[in-house]
Design an enzyme around this catalytic site. Structure first.
Site, PDB file in Angstrom:
ATOM      1  N   CYS A 120     -27.504  31.101 100.217  1.00  0.00           N
ATOM      2  CA  CYS A 120     -28.297  31.763 101.269  1.00  0.00           C
ATOM      3  C   CYS A 120     -27.598  31.807 102.619  1.00  0.00           C
ATOM      4  O   CYS A 120     -28.077  32.465 103.537  1.00  0.00           O
ATOM      5  CB  CYS A 120     -29.653  31.088 101.400  1.00  0.00           C
ATOM      6  SG  CYS A 120     -30.634  31.192  99.903  1.00  0.00           S
ATOM      7  N   HIS A 299     -31.467  33.137 108.626  1.00  0.00           N
ATOM      8  CA  HIS A 299     -31.796  33.315 107.213  1.00  0.00           C
ATOM      9  C   HIS A 299     -33.310  33.181 107.071  1.00  0.00           C
ATOM     10  O   HIS A 299     -33.930  32.323 107.698  1.00  0.00           O
ATOM     11  CB  HIS A 299     -31.070  32.251 106.386  1.00  0.00           C
ATOM     12  CG  HIS A 299     -31.570  32.173 104.976  1.00  0.00           C
ATOM     13  ND1 HIS A 299     -31.687  33.292 104.180  1.00  0.00           N
ATOM     14  CD2 HIS A 299     -31.996  31.123 104.227  1.00  0.00           C
ATOM     15  CE1 HIS A 299     -32.164  32.922 103.000  1.00  0.00           C
ATOM     16  NE2 HIS A 299     -32.370  31.630 103.004  1.00  0.00           N
ATOM     17  N   ASN A 329     -37.560  35.556 100.594  1.00  0.00           N
ATOM     18  CA  ASN A 329     -36.200  35.032 100.776  1.00  0.00           C
ATOM     19  C   ASN A 329     -35.257  35.816  99.864  1.00  0.00           C
ATOM     20  O   ASN A 329     -35.272  35.638  98.653  1.00  0.00           O
ATOM     21  CB  ASN A 329     -36.204  33.534 100.435  1.00  0.00           C
ATOM     22  CG  ASN A 329     -34.823  32.893 100.534  1.00  0.00           C
ATOM     23  OD1 ASN A 329     -33.813  33.586 100.660  1.00  0.00           O
ATOM     24  ND2 ASN A 329     -34.781  31.578 100.456  1.00  0.00           N
TER      25      ASN A 329
HETATM   26  N1  COA Z   1     -49.195  27.785  95.003  1.00  0.00           N
HETATM   27  C1  COA Z   1     -50.095  26.783  95.033  1.00  0.00           C
HETATM   28  N2  COA Z   1     -49.734  25.485  95.013  1.00  0.00           N
HETATM   29  C2  COA Z   1     -48.418  25.206  94.970  1.00  0.00           C
HETATM   30  C3  COA Z   1     -47.433  26.209  94.938  1.00  0.00           C
HETATM   31  C4  COA Z   1     -47.866  27.543  94.955  1.00  0.00           C
HETATM   32  N3  COA Z   1     -47.025  28.582  94.938  1.00  0.00           N
HETATM   33  N4  COA Z   1     -46.227  25.624  94.901  1.00  0.00           N
HETATM   34  C5  COA Z   1     -46.416  24.297  94.915  1.00  0.00           C
HETATM   35  N5  COA Z   1     -47.761  24.053  94.946  1.00  0.00           N
HETATM   36  C6  COA Z   1     -48.438  22.763  94.992  1.00  0.00           C
HETATM   37  C7  COA Z   1     -47.585  21.656  94.422  1.00  0.00           C
HETATM   38  O1  COA Z   1     -47.737  21.597  93.021  1.00  0.00           O
HETATM   39  C8  COA Z   1     -48.175  20.442  95.116  1.00  0.00           C
HETATM   40  O2  COA Z   1     -49.377  20.119  94.451  1.00  0.00           O
HETATM   41  P1  COA Z   1     -49.800  18.565  94.304  1.00  0.00           P
HETATM   42  O3  COA Z   1     -49.964  18.074  95.699  1.00  0.00           O
HETATM   43  O4  COA Z   1     -51.059  18.665  93.520  1.00  0.00           O
HETATM   44  O5  COA Z   1     -48.662  17.923  93.572  1.00  0.00           O
HETATM   45  C9  COA Z   1     -48.564  20.989  96.499  1.00  0.00           C
HETATM   46  O6  COA Z   1     -48.646  22.402  96.354  1.00  0.00           O
HETATM   47  C10 COA Z   1     -47.572  20.660  97.587  1.00  0.00           C
HETATM   48  O7  COA Z   1     -46.249  20.975  97.127  1.00  0.00           O
HETATM   49  P2  COA Z   1     -44.981  20.769  98.038  1.00  0.00           P
HETATM   50  O8  COA Z   1     -43.781  21.142  97.269  1.00  0.00           O
HETATM   51  O9  COA Z   1     -45.058  19.392  98.620  1.00  0.00           O
HETATM   52  O10 COA Z   1     -45.292  21.829  99.198  1.00  0.00           O
HETATM   53  P3  COA Z   1     -44.595  22.013 100.580  1.00  0.00           P
HETATM   54  O11 COA Z   1     -45.601  21.882 101.653  1.00  0.00           O
HETATM   55  O12 COA Z   1     -43.328  21.213 100.683  1.00  0.00           O
HETATM   56  O13 COA Z   1     -44.183  23.555 100.540  1.00  0.00           O
HETATM   57  C11 COA Z   1     -42.221  24.867 100.146  1.00  0.00           C
HETATM   58  C12 COA Z   1     -43.307  24.022  99.531  1.00  0.00           C
HETATM   59  C13 COA Z   1     -41.298  25.328  99.027  1.00  0.00           C
HETATM   60  C14 COA Z   1     -42.868  26.080 100.783  1.00  0.00           C
HETATM   61  C15 COA Z   1     -41.431  24.067 101.210  1.00  0.00           C
HETATM   62  O14 COA Z   1     -41.090  22.797 100.683  1.00  0.00           O
HETATM   63  C16 COA Z   1     -40.201  24.764 101.656  1.00  0.00           C
HETATM   64  O15 COA Z   1     -40.248  25.793 102.291  1.00  0.00           O
HETATM   65  N6  COA Z   1     -39.026  24.198 101.357  1.00  0.00           N
HETATM   66  C17 COA Z   1     -37.765  24.783 101.776  1.00  0.00           C
HETATM   67  C18 COA Z   1     -37.531  26.006 100.964  1.00  0.00           C
HETATM   68  C19 COA Z   1     -36.295  26.703 101.329  1.00  0.00           C
HETATM   69  O16 COA Z   1     -35.962  26.807 102.476  1.00  0.00           O
HETATM   70  N7  COA Z   1     -35.618  27.202 100.315  1.00  0.00           N
HETATM   71  C20 COA Z   1     -34.513  28.044 100.417  1.00  0.00           C
HETATM   72  C21 COA Z   1     -33.366  27.470 101.095  1.00  0.00           C
HETATM   73  S1  COA Z   1     -32.219  28.745 101.165  1.00  0.00           S
END
Ligand code: COA
Length: 372
Positions: A120, A299, A329
């Site tokens: 990315c 990004h 993304n």
């Molecule tokens: N819809 C509903 N629930 C979801 C879900 C979705 N699409 N994806 C995950 N969940 C749930 C999980 O299962 C978890 O449930 P639980 O608490 O019962 O276990 C809960 O939501 C929280 O998950 P978590 O992974 O802790 O969420 P988060 O607040 O960290 O958000 C992201 C997830 C991916 C949005 C966040 O971590 C993020 O943006 N990370 C960086 C991503 C990134 O930049 N990637 C690319 C780099 S180039």
């Protein structure tokens, strides 16, 4: 110095997938996705190839087709393009390179073409690479290729490497292409500095394996698991198992999978520190202050990462171009698509000082400071 962006373009697939549509496919909702990511919908390629998207974005950046965020002030002759760099994880083929496919499609007789994978952060790595090749050619006695005009393209069909049953990843990504024409201009500032960095991702927090077809591989008996002697079950995963990076079950699973896997919170932590470090370092190297900056084009991984960076840097959020709401993304394409948006929306103007910043798998990060 002197490598100047003279044209920008983007292209996105016609088919858009809303959060509501996704909620019919996996257990998710608009209420979950929007506050955590800022994404409302993402374009998904159902008909377009990566070559279609990349070529359309490039044609706009070259001024050959209407719709450029920044159109070149003069017509760009196909023969004047010396270099095509395509940043992609999801090109149409391994051979030819995506860049070679675009070069052939556009008819650029004098261009040398190759791909670059920096996940990315690809936009930043691609621009810095093209700029370095241009700057090198200025050295007295230079005996390599003379690059004065380059087409730098990010293109992704992330939809091809998503597990559409995994709600943690399939809601985050989108497809598209962004392109710029970079021209060496004596006396112009153009790209004033660059900063590229790789941080080892030993825990494979962001990964996507390669699933080679090993069905005709005749040396199965000779295959060896790392440190474990002959592998009696040699097959598609056996090749992966020999890779030095594979040292536990998690690594074996993600490197043997053709889908993106991500430990979201760890990547989030990396991204928030990487974006701030990269912006600061590119500024320092350019000898510029944050107060000099008119726009930051990041990004587009998550709107919360952008908001965090604004807070940490003590700048208004609207200094940043935010395009993720309708783009998702698009990995290596995303900051170049956002750059085109920034020109179109009037966030960027000629003569502005700006930063482009990226971060992603690898783990890669980096930024360029440039004068628009
Ligand atoms: N819809 C509903 N629930 C979801 C879900 C979705 N699409 N994806 C995950 N969940 C749930 C999980 O299962 C978890 O449930 P639980 O608490 O019962 O276990 C809960 O939501 C929280 O998950 P978590 O992974 O802790 O969420 P988060 O607040 O960290 O958000 C992201 C997830 C991916 C949005 C966040 O971590 C993020 O943006 N990370 C960086 C991503 C990134 O930049 N990637 C690319 C780099 S180039």
């Amino acid at each position: 110095m002197g490598a100047t962006i003279i044209g920008t373009g983007k292209a996105v697939p016609a088919f858009k997938v809303t959060n509501h549509r996704l909620s019919q496919i996996v257990d998710t909702s608009d209420e979950w996705i929007v506050p955590r990511t800022g994404i409302h919908e993402r374009p998904i390629a159902t008909a377009e190839t990566a070559t279609d998207l990349a070529s359309a974005a490039a044609r706009r950046a070259l001024g050959w087709e209407a719709g450029a965020g920044l159109a070149p002030t003069e017509t760009i002759d196909a023969a004047s393009i010396d270099l095509v760099v395509c940043m992609t994880l999801t090109g149409d083929a391994i051979i030819p390179s995506q860049a070679a496919l675009v070069k052939a499609r556009l008819g650029l007789p004098n261009a040398v073409a190759f791909d670059l994978n920096a996940a990315c952060a690809g936009c930043v790595y691609g621009l810095a690479t093209a700029q370095s090749m241009m700057a090198a050619a200025q050295a007295p006695g230079w005996a390599g290729n003379h690059v004065r005009r380059a087409l730098v393209i990010g293109v992704e069909r992330m939809s091809r490497i998503l597990d559409w049953t995994d709600r943690a990843t399939c809601v985050l990504f989108g497809d598209g292409a962004g392109a710029v024409v970079l021209e060496w201009r004596d006396g112009a500032t153009g790209i004033a500095s660059s900063f590229l960095k790789n941080t080892d991702d030993e825990a494979l927090t962001l990964a996507c394996g390669k699933n080679y077809d090993m069905s005709s591989f005749p040396f199965g008996d000779e295959m060896v698991l790392a440190g474990e002697g002959p592998d009696a079950t040699a097959g598609p995963q056996a090749d992966v198992s020999r890779d030095a990076i594979v040292h536990d079950d998690h690594a074996r699973a993600v490197m043997g999978s053709p889908f993106i896997s991500m430990t979201g919170q760890k990547v989030f932590k990396f991204a928030t520190s990487a974006i701030v470090e990269a912006i600061g370092t590119a500024l320092d190297r350019a000898g510029w202050e944050l107060a000099d900056i008119d726009a930051i084009v990041p990004h587009q991984a998550n709107e919360r990462i952008i908001r965090y960076a604004a807070k940490k840097l003590g700048v208004p959020e609207d200094l940043f171009q935010v395009s993720i709401g309708t783009a998702g993304n698009a990995s290596a394409a995303s900051a170049l698509m956002a750059l085109d948006d920034a020109w179109r929306s009037g966030k960027l103007h000629a003569g502005d000082k700006a930063i482009m910043v990226g971060f992603g798998g690898g783990l890669t990060s980096g930024a360029i400071a440039f004068e628009a």
